[in-house]
Structure formats: structure tokens, C-alpha cells
Design an enzyme around this catalytic site. Structure first.
Site, mmCIF file in Angstrom:
data_model
loop_
_atom_site.group_PDB
_atom_site.id
_atom_site.type_symbol
_atom_site.label_atom_id
_atom_site.label_comp_id
_atom_site.label_asym_id
_atom_site.label_seq_id
_atom_site.Cartn_x
_atom_site.Cartn_y
_atom_site.Cartn_z
ATOM 1 N N LYS A 106 -4.849 2.497 0.615
ATOM 2 C CA LYS A 106 -4.475 3.416 -0.575
ATOM 3 C C LYS A 106 -5.416 3.448 -1.545
ATOM 4 C CE LYS A 106 -0.681 5.652 -1.484
ATOM 5 N NZ LYS A 106 0.445 5.994 -0.374
HETATM 6 N N1 GLU Z 1 0.595 9.417 0.661
HETATM 7 C C1 GLU Z 1 1.415 9.496 1.574
HETATM 8 C C2 GLU Z 1 2.367 8.249 1.689
HETATM 9 O O1 GLU Z 1 2.414 7.275 1.114
HETATM 10 C C3 GLU Z 1 0.828 9.933 2.712
HETATM 11 C C4 GLU Z 1 -0.286 9.300 3.484
HETATM 12 C C5 GLU Z 1 -1.155 9.707 4.388
HETATM 13 O O2 GLU Z 1 -0.788 10.978 4.865
HETATM 14 O O3 GLU Z 1 -2.218 8.978 5.033
HETATM 15 O O4 GLU Z 1 2.747 7.965 2.842
#
Ligand code: GLU
Length: 418
Positions: A106
């Protein structure tokens, strides 16, 4: 609301809670509670008026045992190192819960994007992409959208990476616009899995989601799509909110019209189809059948959990309930479909996007939605099997039991190196 619970501590507590039911050594569990590495960087860009401004940014690569690191990048003034670490850990267990071949990561930039022009945001995004370049890659770490980022930012990151690498590599990032290699159904995917998971939970309890009244806290991409899709299933969306406040209508709101109002005015507040203006906190404590928290972490803490009246909660947001809040809800027999399953549609369709990019092939929306449905329903069934077999207190712990086992198995199967 607004508790200062540290999300990284919440993640570790959630892992500890599940570890009790697993035959996985404490030393391995310890490993699975910490990120492998975290980049902390300062990005300095030129504002439109020529002044320089510095922004703090992070990328946490939590665990890569099951595949490349995967997870979004958020732009928010509340971003912290520990928040990004927690969010990257939740991605690991999310990908494992739904069985897609990724680890978790992240990123985030500490910024209120509303205060900056599009050209400033482009410079900042490209500066971050340049900093991330040695860490990311189609087989290494694949970012995606998160809070306050979307197709526009993903397209800029893809372009920066491809330009610097002198190649084409659409699979380096997901959540792109369709013509830049994006997937059908990606924008709707988080909201879609949130309502599929809610539908399965009602079904499990012998009820029908189409009879449910629903409150949605947060009206960004995940929240508003969830409201729209659950209404299409026949449910009645009686309340919706965003950071400015909420609206209520006993006979139901039209989610698309609410979105139109927000698009025009910047908020759901003042929507003319509503009977009443209510607070964000009211939305969370309304007497509804289904509550969808779709904003940020820690929306429901111990104190607020006592006032929750919903029967089922499906978490579109990441980490909206603190561990203390969870304990209260479990005590009250409120069924919580955890974020790591409920909102996993986003990363699942990101996975489909990446597969399409690798194959240089484009799937129909129908195919995307069918495959997503299968993955979420199968994951829900695995969760409830584990929940019953171990007589667990919550669906969340069941999801972690399934997910940690999968990550630990991959780690063990890899053997030791060097
Ligand atoms: N930000 C989204 C989540 O928290 C999607 C992450 C992604 O598609 O890699 O799951």
C-alpha cells in the site's frame, strides 16, 4: 467516532485473534505481523505559482509469499506510516482470503488533493512514480487506486514508468482507464463485491437482501456504487453520508440522483429527495438491516458499536471497525462481513486487469462480473465453513484463519534461502 486507534495495532490484534485457531508457529506469526519493507520519501514539486512544496509519501511492501505486492495508493491529509503499514497488511490477507496470487502492499501521500490543481497533482504523481520505479514492476509490486486516486493517477503512473523504463508494461499498475489498458468493471468492482458479500450474508442468515433497509456511510466510489447495486437488488437505501454530513429518506433515496447531487454540489447534503439531514454518526447508528461503512478506518469504535442497530455490516472501507468495536458487535450478534472479503472485488478485478494486460487481451464486462461473482461467493463459503468448524466469534476471525493459513503454507513451501 474519530477514535485514534492505531490501524497497525488493529491489524496485529486481528492476526493474534486468528492465530489461536491455527497450527502455525509463533515465529511465523510474528513474521506475518510486520511489513517486509517500507519506503518513506519526501517529494518536492513546484506549485503553479512557482513556489516549492514538500510532501511526505510512503509505500509499504508487507508480504510477497503468495505473489507480487499489490495494493492501492491513497492521497489524504491523514495518511501516516502506520496507516500505510496496516493497509498493506490488510491487502495480504485480502488477496489470500479470495485466493488471488498476490501479496500485499500500500502507498500514500500526505495531501488534501482538493487544494491542488490538476497540473500540480500530475507533477506530484509523476514524482512519486519516479521514486517508486525501482520497487514496482509487473512481477514485483503493482499499485492501484485507493482513497482520492483513480484512473487519472494510474494512467500518469503507467506513463511515467513506461517512459523511464523505455517499454510498455500496462500490468505495472491497475485501475487504469479502458483505453490505457484498464478492465471493464474495475470502477464498480469494490461496491459490487460489497453487495454480493452482503447478499450472501443475508442468505446465510435465512433472509433476503432485497427486503433490507440500508445505510451507506461514505459516498465515494465504493459507497455510491454499493448503494446503487444494492438498490438494484431491491433493497431500500434510506441513508447516505459523506464527510460533510448525511441525508435520510424513510421511503428510500435514489442512489443515482444522490450521486448527481454530490457531483454538482460536492456533497450529498442538501439532496432534495431526502426528508431529513442527519449526521455521519446518525447514519452509522440508524435502525437498518444493512450498514455499509465506505469511508475511512475507525468509523465504528467501542462506544459507537454499542449504538449500532444494523443486523449485518458489509465493510466497503478498509478497517472501519476497531477491534474493540468488533468485540461489542460480536457480543450483540451483529454479523460483520469483513473488509478483506467484502471489498476484495477491487483487487480481484485488478487481478483480472493484470491478467488481461499480460495476455494483451480484453474481457467483456459480463465475463469480469461473472468471474468476480464466483470468487466472492466461493470465498464467502470458505469463510462460513471455517466459522462453523471452529465455532468462531466473528466472520472476521474466520477470514483471517483462512488467509493466514494460506500465506503460512506458501512461506513454508518455499523452503529456506539461503
Ligand atoms: N485500494 C483497493 C483496496 O484497498 C484496491 C487495491 C488493488 O486493486 O490493488 O483493496
Amino acid at each position: 467516532m474519530g477514535t485514534d486507534t492505531n490501524p497497525f495495532n488493529s491489524l496485529q490484534e486481528q492476526i493474534d485473534e486468528a492465530a489461536v485457531y491455527l497450527d502455525v508457529g509463533d515465529d511465523v506469526i510474528e513474521r506475518l505481523k510486520h511489513p517486509e519493507r517500507v519506503l518513506e520519501t519526501n517529494l518536492t514539486i513546484e506549485r503553479d505559482d512557482g513556489e516549492l512544496e514538500r510532501f511526505k509519501a510512503f509505500r509499504s511492501q508487507f508480504n510477497g509469499d503468495r505473489g507480487p505486492y499489490k495494493g492501492g495508493i491513497r492521497y489524504h491529509p491523514g495518511v501516516t506510516r502506520d496507516e500505510v503499514k496496516a493497509l498493506s497488511g490488510w491487502m495480504v490477507y485480502k488477496c489470500a482470503t479470495v485466493g488471488i496470487p498476490y501479496g500485499g502492499g500500500k502507498g500514500g501521500i500526505v495531501i488534501d488533493p482538493d487544494e491542488y490543481s490538476e497540473t500540480e497533482l500530475e507533477r506530484l504523481t509523476r514524482a512519486f512514480a519516479t521514486e517508486l520505479r525501482p520497487l514496482i514492476g509487473e512481477d514485483r509490486d503493482i499499485p492501484a487506486p485507493d482513497v482520492n486516486t483513480g484512473q487519472r493517477e494510474m494512467n500518469w503512473i503507467k506513463d511515467t514508468y513506461e517512459t523511464l523504463e523505455n517499454t510498455t508494461a500496462p500490468g505495472v499498475i491497475t485501475g487504469k482507464a479502458i483505453d490505457s489498458g484498464g478492465s471493464e468493471g474495475r470502477v464498480e468492482a469494490t461496491g459490487r463485491s460489497t453487495v454480493i458479500a452482503a447478499r450472501e450474508a443475508f442468505d446465510y442468515l435465512g433472509e433476503d437482501v432485497s427486503d433490507a433497509t440500508v445505510a451507506v456511510q461514505g459516498y465515494g466510489n465504493a459507497g455510491w456504487i454499493a448503494a446503487k447495486l444494492v438498490a438494484e437488488m431491491g433493497a431500500t437505501v434510506v441513508a447516505a453520508s459523506d464527510s460533510s454530513g448525511g441525508v435520510y429518506a424513510e421511503d428510500g433515496l435514489d442512489p443515482v440522483a444522490v450521486k448527481g447531487h454530490k457531483r454538482e454540489t460536492g456533497s450529498v447534503v442538501g439532496f432534495e429527495g431526502a426528508n431529513e439531514e442527519i449526521t455521519n454518526e446518525d447514519v452509522l447508528t440508524l435502525d437498518v438491516d444493512l450498514l455499509i461503512p465506505a469511508a475511512l478506518e475507525n468509523a465504528i469504535d467501542e462506544e459507537l458499536a454499542h449504538d449500532v442497530k444494523a443486523d449485518v455490516i458489509s465493510e466497503a472501507a478498509n478497517g472501519p471497525i476497531t477491534p474493540d468495536g468488533d468485540a461489542v458487535l460480536a457480543e450483540k450478534d451483529v454479523y460483520v462481513v469483513p473488509d478483506i472479503l467484502a471489498n476484495a472485488g477491487g483487487v480481484t478485478v485488478s487481478y483480472f486487469e493484470w491478467v488481461q494486460n499480460r495476455q494483451r487481451f480484453h474481457w467483456s464486462e459480463e465475463r469480469v462480473n461473472d468471474e468476480l461473482e464466483t470468487i466472492i461467493v466461493d470465498a464467502f463459503d470458505a469463510l462460513t465453513d471455517t466459522y462453523e468448524e471452529n465455532d468462531l466469534a466473528s466472520f472476521r476471525t474466520a477470514a483471517y484463519v483462512v488467509a493466514i493459513q494460506r500465506v503460512a503454507d506458501a512461506y513454508e513451501q518455499a523452503g529456506s534461502f539461503p
